[in-house]
Design an enzyme around this catalytic site. Structure first.
Site, mmCIF file in Angstrom:
data_model
loop_
_atom_site.group_PDB
_atom_site.id
_atom_site.type_symbol
_atom_site.label_atom_id
_atom_site.label_comp_id
_atom_site.label_asym_id
_atom_site.label_seq_id
_atom_site.Cartn_x
_atom_site.Cartn_y
_atom_site.Cartn_z
ATOM 1 N N ARG A 183 0.834 -1.203 0.000
ATOM 2 C CA ARG A 183 0.000 0.000 0.000
ATOM 3 C C ARG A 183 0.868 1.252 0.000
ATOM 4 O O ARG A 183 0.556 2.237 -0.686
ATOM 5 C CB ARG A 183 -0.942 -0.011 1.209
ATOM 6 C CG ARG A 183 -2.062 -1.026 1.107
ATOM 7 C CD ARG A 183 -2.757 -1.272 2.434
ATOM 8 N NE ARG A 183 -3.332 -0.051 2.989
ATOM 9 C CZ ARG A 183 -3.833 0.031 4.210
ATOM 10 N NH1 ARG A 183 -3.819 -1.025 5.022
ATOM 11 N NH2 ARG A 183 -4.346 1.176 4.644
ATOM 12 N N CYS A 243 -0.468 6.174 9.047
ATOM 13 C CA CYS A 243 -0.955 4.865 8.574
ATOM 14 C C CYS A 243 -2.159 5.130 7.677
ATOM 15 O O CYS A 243 -2.180 6.116 6.943
ATOM 16 C CB CYS A 243 -1.292 3.950 9.749
ATOM 17 S SG CYS A 243 -2.546 4.596 10.868
#
Length: 292
Positions: A183, A243
């Site tokens: 990601r 995050c």
């Protein structure tokens, strides 16, 4: 005011502490991404550590924000934890039931600390190991008697989109991303719709899972330090964790705390906010990136 508590406690420590009945509150702080189709509160009702209450990060949050579980005001936090029977001299122990051993509970650990409550610990190994060791669980829940908690926020521990944008030029702090490497690189999909993967310019990748052993426990301190150093993170300089939505960033904050770096900040809006607001050139990706 409660004293500083060690960040990590063992299942044996907690089992012993539950029998001494000191001033302690255990909190099941489980949370799952919507696509996982798990209901943390329902799972809590079916079985939990005896005497535990449930802490919902989607309820104790800023409900005026379009972003997920952003930090609430001092009053909202104080009222929420006061209703869980927590006072300023209560030792709080948080856990979650993630298969990783820790996932969302570090977020609650960090929330207590950011609101001035240092007597908070994470159950190392989580509910996963508590059950594996055959320790007692319960489906009985007695609502705690409401009490008073006073919160005092440490604003320097919270970074905003504007802080991160300014940091692109000033480089006052390092940005460490807890999401999986795919990601971060922009190759694997984000778990939320309308958000592409990628990363903030200048940030480095240290996936949160790398700080946990196969058994779900935090690695020894020297191994935690090695992971940061290998990624090029200078533990003597300011660090901001990020995050997807501000959850696993707090696991990195706890790891840094274990390495002696307790003044870590967290980008509360995280990638969800950055991708939404940033210019396309500020979304670094080996994949699709961002297009207006």
């Amino acid at each position: 005011m409660a004293l500083q508590a060690r960040a990590l406690v063992s299942t044996k420590w907690l089992a012993d502490a539950l029998t001494t009945r000191g001033k302690m509150r255990v909190l099941d702080s489980s949370w799952y991404l919507p696509k996982m189709r798990r209901n943390a509160k329902s799972e809590f009702k079916m079985r939990h550590i005896p005497g535990a209450a449930f802490f919902d990060i989607d309820q104790c949050c800023d409900k005026t924000s379009p972003l997920d579980h952003m930090l609430p005001s001092e009053k909202v936090f104080a009222d929420y934890v006061g209703n869980l029977g927590i006072e300023n001299d209560t030792h709080v122990v948080v856990y979650d039931r993630s298969d990783f051993g820790a996932f969302s509970a570090p977020r609650v650990w960090w929330m207590f600390r950011v609101f001035g409550h240092n007597s908070v610990s994470l159950l190392n190994g989580g509910f996963r190991n508590w059950e594996l060791e055959g320790r007692s669980v319960s489906n009985n829940y007695v609502r705690p008697s409401p009490t008073e908690f006073k919160a005092s926020i440490k604003r320097s521990w919270i970074k905003t989109y504007e802080d991160l944008l300014n940091n692109l030029d000033t480089k006052e702090f390092q940005v460490v991303d807890a999401r999986p490497a795919g990601r971060f690189r922009g190759l694997d999909p984000e778990p939320r719709d309308n958000t592409e993967p990628g990363h903030i310019p200048g940030s480095v990748s240290v996936p949160f899972q790398s700080f946990l052993s196969e058994s779900g426990h935090f690695l020894p301190t020297e191994n935690l330090q090695e992971l940061f150093v290998r990624a090029g993170v200078d533990l003597s300089r300011p660090i901001c964790m990020s995050c997807g939505s501000g959850v696993t960033a707090c696991l990195l904050a706890l790891a840094a705390h274990e390495c002696g770096h307790s003044e870590v900040s967290v980008y509360d809006g995280a990638w969800l906010e950055w991708y939404t607001r940033a210019l396309p050139e500020h979304v670094i990706s080996e994949g699709r990136g961002k297009h207006l």
